[in-house]
Every structure is written in C-alpha cells, then in structure tokens.
Design an enzyme around this catalytic site. Sequence first.
Site, PDB file in Angstrom:
ATOM      1  N   GLY D  70      35.605  38.178  39.972  1.00  0.00           N
ATOM      2  CA  GLY D  70      35.837  39.385  39.192  1.00  0.00           C
ATOM      3  C   GLY D  70      35.616  39.168  37.702  1.00  0.00           C
ATOM      4  O   GLY D  70      35.075  40.035  37.017  1.00  0.00           O
ATOM      5  N   SER D  71      36.022  38.021  37.211  1.00  0.00           N
ATOM      6  CA  SER D  71      35.862  37.746  35.787  1.00  0.00           C
ATOM      7  C   SER D  71      34.389  37.718  35.407  1.00  0.00           C
ATOM      8  O   SER D  71      33.998  38.234  34.355  1.00  0.00           O
ATOM      9  CB  SER D  71      36.505  36.406  35.426  1.00  0.00           C
ATOM     10  N   ASN D 150      46.633  45.394  36.660  1.00  0.00           N
ATOM     11  CA  ASN D 150      47.096  44.313  37.515  1.00  0.00           C
ATOM     12  C   ASN D 150      48.571  43.990  37.336  1.00  0.00           C
ATOM     13  O   ASN D 150      49.200  43.456  38.236  1.00  0.00           O
ATOM     14  CB  ASN D 150      46.265  43.053  37.275  1.00  0.00           C
ATOM     15  N   GLN D 178      41.752  45.268  41.021  1.00  0.00           N
ATOM     16  CA  GLN D 178      43.053  45.485  41.667  1.00  0.00           C
ATOM     17  C   GLN D 178      43.040  46.703  42.588  1.00  0.00           C
ATOM     18  O   GLN D 178      43.931  46.868  43.410  1.00  0.00           O
ATOM     19  CB  GLN D 178      44.149  45.660  40.610  1.00  0.00           C
ATOM     20  N   HIS D 200      39.046  37.846  46.498  1.00  0.00           N
ATOM     21  CA  HIS D 200      40.327  37.202  46.807  1.00  0.00           C
ATOM     22  C   HIS D 200      41.525  38.111  46.590  1.00  0.00           C
ATOM     23  O   HIS D 200      42.670  37.702  46.815  1.00  0.00           O
ATOM     24  CB  HIS D 200      40.497  35.896  46.009  1.00  0.00           C
ATOM     25  N   THR D 236      22.185  29.652  43.713  1.00  0.00           N
ATOM     26  CA  THR D 236      22.240  29.647  45.164  1.00  0.00           C
ATOM     27  C   THR D 236      23.490  30.397  45.605  1.00  0.00           C
ATOM     28  O   THR D 236      24.587  30.146  45.113  1.00  0.00           O
ATOM     29  CB  THR D 236      22.267  28.205  45.684  1.00  0.00           C
ATOM     30  N   CYS D 324      56.473  32.716  28.625  1.00  0.00           N
ATOM     31  CA  CYS D 324      56.841  31.371  29.037  1.00  0.00           C
ATOM     32  C   CYS D 324      56.203  30.968  30.362  1.00  0.00           C
ATOM     33  O   CYS D 324      56.197  29.807  30.712  1.00  0.00           O
ATOM     34  CB  CYS D 324      58.357  31.221  29.084  1.00  0.00           C
TER      35      CYS D 324
END
Lengths: 147, 147, 391, 391
Positions: D70-71, D150, D178, D200, D236, D324
């Site tokens: 996706g990125s 997301n 998403q 994924h 490929t 965090c």
Amino acid sequence: MYSEKVMEHFTNPRNVGEIADADAIGQVGNPKCGDIMKMYFKIENDVIVDVKFKTFGCGSAIASSSMATELIKGKTIDEALALSNRAVADALDGLPPVKMHCSVLAEEAIKSAMFDFAQRHQREFEGLKGYQPPTGDEDHHDHGEEE
Amino acid sequence: MYSEKVMEHFTNPRNVGEIADADAIGQVGNPKCGDIMKMYFKIENDVIVDVKFKTFGCGSAIASSSMATELIKGKTIDEALALSNRAVADALDGLPPVKMHCSVLAEEAIKSAMFDFAQRHQREFEGLKGYQPPTGDEDHHDHGEEE
Amino acid sequence: MNVYLDYSATTPVKPEVLEAMMPFLTQQYGNPSSLHRFGRESRKAVDVARDQIAKTLNASPDEIFFTGGGSEADNWAIKGTAYALQSKGRHIITTAIEHHAVLHACEYLEKEGFQVTYLPVDESGLISLEDLKNAIKSDTILISVMYANNEIGTIQPIEEIGRIAREHRVLFHTDAVQTYGHLVMDTKQLPVDMISISAHKLYGPKGVGALYLRKGVRIHNLIHGGGQEKKKRAGTENIAGIVGFGKAAELAYTDVEAHDQRLTALRDNLKNRLMETIPYTRLNGHPERRLCNNVNLSFEFIEGESMLLSLDMVGIGASSGSACTSGSLDPSHVLLAIGLSHEIAHGSLRLTLGDMTTQEEIDYVVEQLPPIVQRLRDMSPLYEQVKEGNR
Amino acid sequence: MNVYLDYSATTPVKPEVLEAMMPFLTQQYGNPSSLHRFGRESRKAVDVARDQIAKTLNASPDEIFFTGGGSEADNWAIKGTAYALQSKGRHIITTAIEHHAVLHACEYLEKEGFQVTYLPVDESGLISLEDLKNAIKSDTILISVMYANNEIGTIQPIEEIGRIAREHRVLFHTDAVQTYGHLVMDTKQLPVDMISISAHKLYGPKGVGALYLRKGVRIHNLIHGGGQEKKKRAGTENIAGIVGFGKAAELAYTDVEAHDQRLTALRDNLKNRLMETIPYTRLNGHPERRLCNNVNLSFEFIEGESMLLSLDMVGIGASSGSACTSGSLDPSHVLLAIGLSHEIAHGSLRLTLGDMTTQEEIDYVVEQLPPIVQRLRDMSPLYEQVKEGNR
Ligand SMILES: Cc1ncc(COP(=O)(O)O)c(C=O)c1O
Ligand SMILES: Cc1ncc(COP(=O)(O)O)c(C=O)c1O
C-alpha cells in the site's frame, strides 16, 4: 523489546502511591510527551525512610519509577542525588534507545524532590549545584529518534 | 501466448523450402527486426500452382508464412493479392498484439512476389495499385509495443 | 523430461526456505510495528533475516534495508542518490549493459535534467577503467556498474571501479542481483557504497530484495511513509519474504566455493559440447570472467524465439536476447553493446544453471538442441548462402 | 486466551489464500516474463489475480497495477502525478489525517518545490467539502483523500470529493487500504482516478498491493525497469503474493454485506460495553460514518503503551496512538487533528476486529480491560484530582 526486569517492575511496581505528609515532592515531565512522574519522600536525618511514586507514562516510565525508588530507599539524600539515569537503566537490564528518556525522568524526579526539600529547609546539597527546576513546559527530553 | 493453431503450424510448417525455377520470388523484412520472409512461386495461367517459403523469425513469423502459403495455394494471383494480414491471423485463431506484424509480413511477402511476377511479365494487377516495393532497410513494421 | 535452465530469470524456492517462511504465512502474522506478542515475533524474524544477510556481506545489520525486489533497490539507489546530491552535481556514470532497472531509471533522470554517461563495453562485455576515469567530471555524483551481467554473465572489475570512485569521492552503486549467491562480496574490503540484491535469484521468494547502504551514506527515500527499515523504506514488511530471503542467503553462502566449482564444471561441459556440435556458433560474454552458471551462445541464421519455442516443446526452459521474445523492436541492448549485429543478436540463447541442475539434464540439452538449430536453419533464408558455399 | 484485535495493523492469511499461493512457492516458480511453460503458468496466474481484483472494483483488468504494498501504491500515485503534471501546476491537496505513506510523500514533495494544502478535519474526523473547494487553485494537480482512516475509522465522502475534483478537472487519488474488503467500491460510479489497496489488510499476504489507475490517466513510474505491469511498474512479480491478493479480494467480496453486519454488531457490542463500564472514556472518530471493524477509545489519565503492555500480558493484541508506542515525540497526528489534547491522545486504544473475531473474544476484552485501566489510573498522578473530587 523490554527486558524481563522492566516487565517485572512494570507488572509489580514497587512503591506506588502517595505519602500524605511528605517531606518532599517532586514532579517532572508533561502530558504532551506522554509521561509525568511524581515522587513523594519521607526523610529523616537526611535519610530517605520512605518513597512513593505516581506515574503517567509508558511501561518503561513506570518501571523506571519503580526501580529508581527502590534504589534510593534507605539511602541518604547525597546518595540519591548521585543516582544517574544510566544506573537506573542498567538496574533494569537496559532500556531501548527510544526509552532512555524514561530513566532520565526518574533521575530528574528525584532531583526535583530533593530541590523541594532543600528549599523547604534552606539547605544546600552538592548534587543540586547548578540545578534548575524544570518549568514543566519545555520538551526537555530526547526520544532518541532516528533521522 | 500462442493459439494451438499457431503452435501446430510452427511445429509442422507447410510449404517450407525453395523452388529452383520459381516464376516469382518475394522477400521482405530485415534481420534488424528479427524476421525475414522469402517466398517462391510457381505460376501457371495466373494460378499459383506451387508456393514455398523460407523464414528467419519467431514462431508466429514461421506460422504466418505457413498459413499464408496454404491459403493462396491453388488460388489466382488476384485472389492472393486480396489476402489481408488479418485473414492470415484469423486463420491462425489470432496472434498476440505484439506479433500482428508477422501476419503483415506474410501479406507483404506475397505482394512483393507478385510485384516481381508483374515486372518480369510487364503485367499490371488491381491488387498492386500503388504498391511500393520495400527498400529492405526501413523498419516498416510496428511491434505493437505499449508505451 | 522437464529441464529448467533459466535460473538467471528466477529460481525455485528451496524447501528449507519455504519451511522457514511458513510460520509467517500462518500463525505468526503480526505486524512488526505492533507492540504486542503477535508483532514482536515478526520483528524478531525480520531482525534474524537482516543478520543473516548482513553476515553474507560482512556488513552491519543496520546497513541492510529490505525492499520489494531488485528493481526497487536499483531505483532507490539511483534516484535516491540523484535527488539527494543534485545540489552537488547532476552527472551520473553507468554502463551500456546495465539491467533495465538501472538503465531506465537513468533515462528517466535524464528527462528530469540529469546527465548520464553510458560507458561502452568491449566484445567480452567489460568496461574500460580508462573510459571510466575519463568520464568522471567535477559534477559526477554517482557511478553505477553492475557486478555481473544477467545476460552474458561477464563480471566487472568492481574492486578497481570502486577504488577509482573513492579516489574521486564519487558514490558507487553496484547491481549485484545476479552475483549474490555466486560470489563472495566482503563490504569491509570492497569499496562499494550501495549494493542491490534480490531474493528470487538465489532460491528465495519473488518480490523481496535489499539495498546495502554503507553506514554514513545518505540518499533520499524512494518510498516514504511509516517508520519501517529505520525510516528509510516505508511499508509493512513482507515478513515471510524477508525470512525466506535471509534463509536463502544463509544457505547460498554455506559453501559457495563448492557451488561455484560444481556449476562451473557443468557449465563448461554444456558450453563446450554445444560449441563442438553446432557450427556457426559463438560464445557471448567473457570466456573466463563470467558467472559460474551462465552459457550464452549465438547460433547464426536463426532467431531466438523460435528456438525457445522448440526447446519448450521438448521440456527445456531457456531464454534469448531476441527482440521477438520481449515484443520490443531491437534485440537485447547487451548483445548489441558487445558488438553483435542485429542478425546474430537475434539468434542468441541463454542457458543458466542452478543448484538443481544435473549432468543428465545437460546431456539431454546437448542431445535436443542440435537438431532444433538444424531444423530452423533449414527453414532460414539466411542459411541458403551457407549451404551454397557462399560463406 | 489469545485475542488479536489489531486487524487494521495486519490480518492473518486465510487458509484458502495460502492454498492458492502454495503452488507458486513450490513447483510453479517460473518468471512470468519467460516464454517457456514454467513462465507461462506464472503469467496466467497473475492474469487471474488481476481479473479477480478488477472484478471487485468493477474495473478493467488493465487498470490494475500490482505493487510491493500500500505504501508503494500511495507513493506512486502521489509522486507519479506530481512529476507527470509539474509543468501544469505544483499544488496538491490532501488531509491532515492521511496515513504517513501519503503525508510523508507530500512532505517530501514540498521540499522538492511543490505546495501542499493539508485540509483540517472536524472532531469526528471528516473534512469539509467547502474547505476542499476553497483550497482548489488554478495550479492544483492532485487531490488525495483517504477513504477511511486507519486509526479512527472515519469514512470520508469520497463520491462528493470526487465530483468536486472532476468539476475542477483535478486528478483524485484515494488511499483505500483500510476500506478495501469492507466497502464496495464501484469505479464505474465513483469519480476516482487512482485507488491504493494492500493485500495484508484483507487476509492476503504482506508485501503486495495495487494501484487502480483509471484508463487514460498518465502518471510517471516510481520503479523503472523491465516491462512488467504494462511497463508501469518494473520488477519480477511477487507471483505467490499476487495470487494470494487476488484470492483474498475474491473472498472478501463474496459476501461483503454479511461481513459488514457481523462486524458492526460485534464492534458496537464491544464499544458500548466498554464505554458503559469505564468512566472518563470517549469515542474517537465518527459515531456512524466509521469502518465496521474499528473501535477507538481514549481513557483519560493513562498512557496507551502501558495499556497495550498490560493487555498483551493477558493475551490481547491492540494498538494505540500514543507517541510512546512509536518512539516519536508527539502522539498520533490523527488524534491531534480531531482536536484531542496531547494528554488524552496519549490514552487512546484502538481495537480493530476481523473475520476471526468472536463474541467470546469480545467478552474477554470487556472483562479484562476495565481492571487494567483502573490499575493504571491508580498509578497516575493525573487521576489524583479526580479522586479528590476536583473534577
Ligand atoms: C490507510 C493506510 N494507507 C497505507 C498503508 C500502507 O500499506 P502497506 O503497509 O501495505 O505499505 C496502511 C497500512 O499500513 C494504511 O492503513
Ligand atoms: C542484473 C539484474 N538487476 C536487477 C534485476 C531486477 O530484480 P527484480 O526482478 O527482483 O526486480 C534483475 C532480475 O530481474 C537482474 O538480473
């Protein structure tokens, strides 16, 4: 990610709580960065007879608070002021680089409380030389972020 | 990629060979592009009584030569000149877009040979109107490449 | 009989590699960026793979960045360097025989205002170090020379090229996609700054590669986004692929000398017997400085695709540099660059061997190929002259 | 008990999907670019997958281009459009709550001389169509608005946005990573030019995605090289990954309404019971216009990572927008953009449901989470005031 020691202190943190009639209180961090540590001290003859903490923060912040308070309980003020963040992290079997600031926060919370004690009693301590109490607003810690 | 018909003609090409005393010979394509087609004709009373080919080229070039020669064997010159590349490709159950030029080459080989025949016998044919024999040097076919 | 001799195109996944991948296609599906146990397992697996690959290159794990394949690694190295250093200079040096992933990236940059020098090669496929030195200008920012060529197998003098790059303080990238798994590359010795590699050439899965990026070398990202790969290559990691890549690399370098010796012997056996049996045949590429698994021959008077089709019909999988296999107009730029005429370039056949190749398979090819060549020659108008003794 | 509630981070591969992939990780290893039978099998498999995906989008197969995730699709759409149209204009409009793959690509382009407008969102996470119209300038070349967020699950009015883009003749890209698998997207109806999707997130493998590129829309390549994907995306092909993606897409859209109903019911059950049990809790994102699988709550006075660690210890996998968890300084840009204070943003918890989620798992979370929140609050100095009745 975290050592077992960190997880153990996170799960069973020592010295959680407040002390109603504390002889010294220190608070560092700010909610912007996601951690605030507050420590309460009972001090007799310059010896830390009791210490409690409250922490808003991540797992390592809680574990660092727990470990730091354990390390200074029963120690003198001078000994407590000599505690480095590195010593806290080492005692926890290390912290991830991005979490080292949590140990810094613990060191600073102790210093901040001892500064409070010094002010209340007009005392001076070697370990507080040049100490500037945090304004509470600045981002004084580095999350160790990669570029 | 190729239809069964193409593979069948590639595997068992009809009319491969040369004709020693050919009445007409046509050659098109150039090695730069990877295909050369040469056709030999035996012609009696303007009817193609025999045809043979030699081809340097890919599978579809060989299959196109085979099919084209089959389609014009026994036909008149005018009928042969009317054969389009599309008809050759269709008879092969189609060719991949990038291989359509092979059928064009077959059409051109026939035209080239008929032009040779026309020149030898000072004849004119409807199907050769405006026909320019290829110089053999130019890239006159389009591989149908995508951008 | 089915004989695969196209290992340079791609390789099967080794069973051990697949076995290593399977957990990450089934129960261990966490995202490595996640804090929880599902994620931590994946994070660990990526770290292990990174270590495995780093070890084969004698590199530090933090010099290895996973990508979606060799092409991405090439594009990243070239465009990433170009854009990062454009204020320093806009000149790039590469060779005429690079893989399209490098060539087309360079051609794209030319359109965007960069200058590119394409070094020629000699008839064996080698560049000249003198040419390279002469090409370097004050505004040269990158040299990109492939380690070994994917078509003709010629191995470039990478160490010497790297030394020249260092002397001139120019970054040096090598596309080692075909080399990785065959040759030892020690980044502590080799003066290279960037190395592109790809898993599917050494019995790993398709769609995963890596860029070795020497510590301190800073290039722009190609894919921006999340913090993966130390913020240098965004995107949820292809865990199974990465794990397979790591395992494949480890296996490939377990005994690379034995691998080299075995394949070299098979290769020479195949090459020599074909050249002895089939007249009008030439070897393309360097006779000695070549990949241990590469045979590239040109058979005059015939065209490559029809050869491949005929081989395929008897179960042999190979490749050719003929334009007719790719649907483009010109035959392989590599074969033209080593000076072949179009005609002869069209008649090229590449047979590349691999770990599953057997002597029996070689024997089969030596038996099957000569009649195929003869049959096609008998159909070829170019062969007539030969038969007529005009050559 | 192990309860995975982080399906928006990634999903497990479904057994049917893995089964479809297996041949291409074993015997059918050919390179689709190869002419021989080994290659043709792979070529066919890629074509089938392309058809499967095209069908789910009511698109033509030649509008689907596979990528490494996706990125990559996001980066390609954004940079590819920017570079292709830079002579027409250099202004891009996006939103403040995009995924980093879009945001950081845009920020990169800003450094390269483009101008980017980041549309704000309201407290539910929606952009304003008025803002959008006002932002469009004569040199605007691209609008990129994510379909659903997301983190907070808010679904944007994509159709209306697309209509505005059309009216102004500006290209429109949507990051639907998403959304894909949850909502029906009909490209014959939706006025979108580019759509990014990723395998994924819908029970396909990691490391494969696609860009829908409407016929006639021309953008620059991100990865140059070989002729794969109609010369638009070199490298490929990740055959196994692509086959898995196709299968996963087909499965996801077999009965997407039933999927939506089931997850919506589970989601509301989880959300309502948590909000009823735990005081000082707020729902982040839009109450109705939200993904069927997304619950995002902020628990005041505590920090997210310590919540995740505690959940992890009882086997629950979730995520948080706290800084965090990511090692960065600021909490999630999305939570800040909807107006949360840093403090409250730090206390966010995202629970995302999936096809394997059961009512039993929901019950388990509803049982486990409240004492965890209470324990952390009891440790928090921010909670003292509350107990003292100062709030
Ligand atoms: C909205 C959105 N866009 C893009 C991505 C990136 O997709 P990928 O992880 O496949 O690169 C994700 C998920 O990580 C996402 O949630
Ligand atoms: C020399 C060379 N470079 C780059 C590539 C591209 O690698 P990938 O197919 O993994 O994108 C290949 C193989 O295709 C290659 O042989």
